[in-house]
Design a protein around this motif. Sequence first.
Motif, PDB file in Angstrom:
ATOM      1  N   ILE A  99       0.668  -1.384   0.002  1.00  0.00           N
ATOM      2  CA  ILE A  99       0.102   0.056   0.087  1.00  0.00           C
ATOM      3  C   ILE A  99       0.891   1.303  -0.101  1.00  0.00           C
ATOM      4  CG2 ILE A  99      -1.638   1.463   1.404  1.00  0.00           C
ATOM      5  CD1 ILE A  99      -2.780  -1.438   2.252  1.00  0.00           C
ATOM      6  N   LYS A 100       1.830   1.235   1.013  1.00  0.00           N
ATOM      7  CA  LYS A 100       2.852   2.605   0.922  1.00  0.00           C
ATOM      8  C   LYS A 100       3.514   2.568  -0.458  1.00  0.00           C
ATOM      9  CE  LYS A 100       3.749   2.709   6.008  1.00  0.00           C
ATOM     10  NZ  LYS A 100       4.600   2.422   6.976  1.00  0.00           N
ATOM     11  N   LYS A 101       3.874   1.479  -0.969  1.00  0.00           N
ATOM     12  CA  LYS A 101       4.694   1.762  -2.073  1.00  0.00           C
ATOM     13  C   LYS A 101       3.868   2.395  -3.516  1.00  0.00           C
ATOM     14  CE  LYS A 101       6.997  -1.337  -5.461  1.00  0.00           C
ATOM     15  NZ  LYS A 101       7.393  -2.834  -5.664  1.00  0.00           N
ATOM     16  N   ASN A 102       2.784   1.813  -3.356  1.00  0.00           N
ATOM     17  CA  ASN A 102       1.854   2.288  -4.559  1.00  0.00           C
ATOM     18  C   ASN A 102       0.725   3.470  -4.193  1.00  0.00           C
ATOM     19  OD1 ASN A 102       1.895   0.093  -6.716  1.00  0.00           O
ATOM     20  ND2 ASN A 102       1.885  -1.294  -4.551  1.00  0.00           N
ATOM     21  N   THR A 103       0.958   4.258  -3.022  1.00  0.00           N
ATOM     22  CA  THR A 103       0.439   5.115  -2.929  1.00  0.00           C
ATOM     23  C   THR A 103       1.281   6.676  -2.674  1.00  0.00           C
ATOM     24  OG1 THR A 103       0.197   4.747  -0.211  1.00  0.00           O
ATOM     25  CG2 THR A 103      -1.624   3.987  -1.910  1.00  0.00           C
ATOM     26  N   GLU A 104       2.565   6.318  -2.795  1.00  0.00           N
ATOM     27  CA  GLU A 104       3.560   7.452  -2.763  1.00  0.00           C
ATOM     28  C   GLU A 104       3.016   8.567  -3.707  1.00  0.00           C
ATOM     29  OE1 GLU A 104       7.445   5.920  -3.292  1.00  0.00           O
ATOM     30  OE2 GLU A 104       7.495   4.551  -1.311  1.00  0.00           O
ATOM     31  N   GLY A 105       3.185   9.644  -3.153  1.00  0.00           N
ATOM     32  CA  GLY A 105       2.708  10.993  -3.936  1.00  0.00           C
ATOM     33  C   GLY A 105       1.286  11.151  -4.011  1.00  0.00           C
ATOM     34  N   TYR A 106       0.494  10.405  -3.506  1.00  0.00           N
ATOM     35  CA  TYR A 106      -1.027  10.617  -3.571  1.00  0.00           C
ATOM     36  C   TYR A 106      -1.672  11.248  -2.385  1.00  0.00           C
ATOM     37  CZ  TYR A 106      -1.206   8.017  -7.799  1.00  0.00           C
ATOM     38  OH  TYR A 106      -0.782   7.284  -9.127  1.00  0.00           O
ATOM     39  N   GLU A 107      -0.631  11.373  -1.439  1.00  0.00           N
ATOM     40  CA  GLU A 107      -1.227  12.036  -0.156  1.00  0.00           C
ATOM     41  C   GLU A 107      -1.692  13.117   0.039  1.00  0.00           C
ATOM     42  OE1 GLU A 107       2.695  11.085   1.248  1.00  0.00           O
ATOM     43  OE2 GLU A 107       2.171   9.107   1.380  1.00  0.00           O
TER      44      GLU A 107
END
Length: 107
Positions: A99-107
């Motif tokens: 999840i962390k790997k694939n949501t980087e930059g979407y915060e």
Amino acid sequence: MMLSKRQTDLTIYILLALLKEPLKGYDISKKVTRISEGEVKTLNASPYAKLKKMLEQELIEVTEEVNENRRIIYYGITEKGRHTIYEELNKLEVLISRIKKNTEGYE
């Protein structure tokens, strides 16, 4: 590769409740509520149905004590149950990492 199904949260909370010592059904319910910080408030409707299923899966075991003509049943965790807790932890760590790997930059 097919991923194995995760155990239910209730199963894991029951196993966690039994890590230190065997408990009676009612005491398991109270400890599950405490461990889950109130998220799981009751096993009232079918605590024994869930415990029976866990017995069939060999995640827990039963010991009996007879006290003044009264039978007291304690549920304890098995090695398979202990292994299940750590297996679930590993699965969750992998999921969190993905999840962390694939949501980087979407915060």
